[in-house]
Design a protein around this motif. Structure first.
Motif, PDB file in Angstrom:
ATOM      1  N   ALA A 124      71.809  15.900  24.492  1.00 17.87           N
ATOM      2  CA  ALA A 124      70.526  15.256  24.796  1.00 17.87           C
ATOM      3  C   ALA A 124      69.498  15.566  23.707  1.00 17.87           C
ATOM      4  CB  ALA A 124      70.014  15.712  26.155  1.00 17.87           C
ATOM      5  N   ALA A 125      69.526  16.783  23.187  1.00 16.20           N
ATOM      6  CA  ALA A 125      68.611  17.167  22.108  1.00 16.20           C
ATOM      7  C   ALA A 125      68.917  16.382  20.839  1.00 16.20           C
ATOM      8  CB  ALA A 125      68.703  18.666  21.840  1.00 16.20           C
ATOM      9  N   GLU A 126      70.205  16.256  20.506  1.00 17.98           N
ATOM     10  CA  GLU A 126      70.597  15.512  19.307  1.00 17.98           C
ATOM     11  C   GLU A 126      70.261  14.028  19.448  1.00 17.98           C
ATOM     12  OE1 GLU A 126      74.689  16.692  19.010  1.00 17.98           O
ATOM     13  OE2 GLU A 126      74.167  18.603  18.045  1.00 17.98           O
ATOM     14  N   GLU A 127      70.440  13.486  20.651  1.00 17.31           N
ATOM     15  CA  GLU A 127      70.096  12.085  20.900  1.00 17.31           C
ATOM     16  C   GLU A 127      68.587  11.879  20.770  1.00 17.31           C
ATOM     17  OE1 GLU A 127      68.793   8.589  22.750  1.00 17.31           O
ATOM     18  OE2 GLU A 127      68.489  10.497  23.748  1.00 17.31           O
ATOM     19  N   TRP A 128      67.795  12.830  21.288  1.00 18.21           N
ATOM     20  CA  TRP A 128      66.335  12.756  21.185  1.00 18.21           C
ATOM     21  C   TRP A 128      65.918  12.771  19.720  1.00 18.21           C
ATOM     22  CZ3 TRP A 128      62.352  15.686  19.237  1.00 18.21           C
ATOM     23  CH2 TRP A 128      61.056  15.346  19.672  1.00 18.21           C
ATOM     24  N   LEU A 129      66.566  13.611  18.940  1.00 21.86           N
ATOM     25  CA  LEU A 129      66.227  13.711  17.511  1.00 21.86           C
ATOM     26  C   LEU A 129      66.502  12.414  16.753  1.00 21.86           C
ATOM     27  CD1 LEU A 129      67.240  17.295  16.384  1.00 21.86           C
ATOM     28  CD2 LEU A 129      64.985  16.239  16.257  1.00 21.86           C
ATOM     29  N   THR A 130      67.503  11.654  17.162  1.00 20.70           N
ATOM     30  CA  THR A 130      67.796  10.388  16.474  1.00 20.70           C
ATOM     31  C   THR A 130      66.668   9.378  16.664  1.00 20.70           C
ATOM     32  OG1 THR A 130      68.997   9.432  18.350  1.00 20.70           O
ATOM     33  CG2 THR A 130      70.298  10.669  16.717  1.00 20.70           C
ATOM     34  N   ARG A 131      65.884   9.537  17.738  1.00 13.77           N
ATOM     35  CA  ARG A 131      64.799   8.596  18.026  1.00 13.77           C
ATOM     36  C   ARG A 131      63.428   9.088  17.561  1.00 13.77           C
ATOM     37  NH1 ARG A 131      63.969   8.477  23.238  1.00 13.77           N
ATOM     38  NH2 ARG A 131      65.421  10.106  23.815  1.00 13.77           N
ATOM     39  N   HIS A 132      63.345  10.333  17.081  1.00 12.31           N
ATOM     40  CA  HIS A 132      62.051  10.896  16.692  1.00 12.31           C
ATOM     41  C   HIS A 132      62.142  11.457  15.275  1.00 12.31           C
ATOM     42  CE1 HIS A 132      61.927  10.707  21.058  1.00 12.31           C
ATOM     43  NE2 HIS A 132      60.629  10.599  20.927  1.00 12.31           N
ATOM     44  N   GLY A 133      61.053  11.420  14.565  1.00  8.82           N
ATOM     45  CA  GLY A 133      61.060  11.796  13.152  1.00  8.82           C
ATOM     46  C   GLY A 133      60.776  13.257  12.859  1.00  8.82           C
ATOM     47  N   TYR A 134      61.750  14.105  13.048  1.00  9.94           N
ATOM     48  CA  TYR A 134      61.608  15.518  12.702  1.00  9.94           C
ATOM     49  C   TYR A 134      62.755  15.904  11.770  1.00  9.94           C
ATOM     50  CZ  TYR A 134      58.035  15.911  16.271  1.00  9.94           C
ATOM     51  OH  TYR A 134      56.890  15.741  17.008  1.00  9.94           O
ATOM     52  N   PRO A 135      62.611  15.643  10.467  1.00 15.82           N
ATOM     53  CA  PRO A 135      63.716  15.878   9.532  1.00 15.82           C
ATOM     54  C   PRO A 135      64.100  17.344   9.370  1.00 15.82           C
ATOM     55  CG  PRO A 135      61.707  15.315   8.351  1.00 15.82           C
ATOM     56  CD  PRO A 135      61.418  15.135   9.818  1.00 15.82           C
ATOM     57  N   HIS A 136      63.188  18.258   9.667  1.00  7.82           N
ATOM     58  CA  HIS A 136      63.468  19.695   9.499  1.00  7.82           C
ATOM     59  C   HIS A 136      63.629  20.401  10.845  1.00  7.82           C
ATOM     60  CE1 HIS A 136      62.633  19.080   5.312  1.00  7.82           C
ATOM     61  NE2 HIS A 136      61.452  18.569   5.618  1.00  7.82           N
ATOM     62  N   ALA A 137      63.960  19.638  11.873  1.00  4.26           N
ATOM     63  CA  ALA A 137      64.058  20.182  13.233  1.00  4.26           C
ATOM     64  C   ALA A 137      65.135  21.252  13.329  1.00  4.26           C
ATOM     65  CB  ALA A 137      64.348  19.069  14.220  1.00  4.26           C
ATOM     66  N   VAL A 138      64.898  22.198  14.244  1.00  4.27           N
ATOM     67  CA  VAL A 138      65.839  23.282  14.521  1.00  4.27           C
ATOM     68  C   VAL A 138      66.119  23.271  16.017  1.00  4.27           C
ATOM     69  CG1 VAL A 138      66.137  25.788  14.510  1.00  4.27           C
ATOM     70  CG2 VAL A 138      64.942  24.672  12.621  1.00  4.27           C
ATOM     71  N   LEU A 139      67.400  23.368  16.386  1.00  2.00           N
ATOM     72  CA  LEU A 139      67.795  23.417  17.792  1.00  2.00           C
ATOM     73  C   LEU A 139      68.075  24.861  18.176  1.00  2.00           C
ATOM     74  CD1 LEU A 139      70.227  20.360  17.963  1.00  2.00           C
ATOM     75  CD2 LEU A 139      67.761  20.423  18.377  1.00  2.00           C
ATOM     76  N   ASP A 140      67.589  25.255  19.358  1.00  2.00           N
ATOM     77  CA  ASP A 140      67.760  26.623  19.842  1.00  2.00           C
ATOM     78  C   ASP A 140      68.142  26.565  21.316  1.00  2.00           C
ATOM     79  OD1 ASP A 140      67.584  29.474  19.973  1.00  2.00           O
ATOM     80  OD2 ASP A 140      65.571  29.264  20.814  1.00  2.00           O
ATOM     81  N   GLU A 141      69.377  26.962  21.627  1.00  2.00           N
ATOM     82  CA  GLU A 141      69.863  26.909  23.000  1.00  2.00           C
ATOM     83  C   GLU A 141      69.407  28.129  23.790  1.00  2.00           C
ATOM     84  OE1 GLU A 141      74.058  26.511  25.462  1.00  2.00           O
ATOM     85  OE2 GLU A 141      73.977  25.984  23.337  1.00  2.00           O
TER      86      GLU A 141
END
Length: 158
Positions: A124-141
Motif C-alpha cells: 500500500a505504501a509503494e502504491e501510494w508513492l506511485t501516485r505522489h511525488g516524493y522522489p527521495h521517500a523512505v519507507l519504515d515499517e
C-alpha cells in the motif's frame, strides 16, 4: 502527558490529542469555539526535531502534528500542522499508535525527515508513492520490537 514525554515516548505516526483543560464552549459561540479548538484538538505525529543552535541562540526541541487538510475534489490546498515546543503548558495524550506492520512513508532520509503518509502495509505504501511525488521517500515499517518495547516500558496509549 507533558510535551517532553510525547517527544520521548510517542512513535512517529501516533495520533496525539492536546488540551488546555478548559471545557468546550457551546456551538452557538462560534468565535470562542474556534479559539478553543486551536488549544484542544488532535493530529498525527509527523516530525520530531531535537535542540539546535543558530549562532548564539539555542532553540529547544519540538514536535509537529498534522491536524488536517483543506481542499476539494481530492486536491489538498492547505495542510494544517501544529508545532509544539517541549516547554508547552498544554496536556497531551496518545490516542492511537501505528499498528504493527504498517509502513511510515517519510519525505526523505535523515534527521529532518517528515512523515507524509502512514500505509497499512508495504504494498500500500509503494502504491501510494506511485501516485505522489516524493522522489527521495523512505519507507519504515512498524516492527514487533517497536510495539513490544512500548508495552514493556509501559508506553501503552493512555
Amino acid at each position: 502527558m507533558s510535551a517532553s514525554l510525547i517527544y520521548d515516548l510517542a512513535p512517529i505516526g501516533s495520533v496525539v490529542a492536546w488540551s488546555d483543560g478548559t471545557p468546550q464552549p457551546p456551538e452557538r459561540f462560534k468565535k470562542k469555539l474556534a479559539v478553543w479548538k486551536t488549544r484542544n484538538s488532535q493530529g498525527r505525529l509527523i516530525r520530531k526535531e531535537g535542540e539546535r543552535s543558530l549562532g548564539a541562540t539555542s532553540l529547544s526541541a519540538y514536535f509537529t502534528l498534522h491536524e488536517g487538510d483543506l481542499g476539494a475534489n481530492g486536491v489538498i490546498a492547505i495542510r494544517i500542522h501544529r508545532t509544539f515546543s517541549l516547554d508547552s503548558t498544554l496536556t497531551f495524550k496518545v490516542i492511537e499508535r501505528p499498528a504493527l506492520g504498517s509502513v511510515r512513508v517519510f519525505d526523505r532520509a535523515g534527521a529532518h525527515a517528515e512523515l507524509v503518509h502512514l500505509a497499512v502495509d508495504r504494498p500500500a505504501a509503494e502504491e501510494w508513492l506511485t501516485r505522489h511525488g516524493y522522489p527521495h521517500a523512505v519507507l519504515d515499517e512498524v516492527t514487533a520490537d517497536e510495539v513490544a518495547a512500548d508495552h514493556v516500558e509501559g508506553r501503552v496509549a493512555a
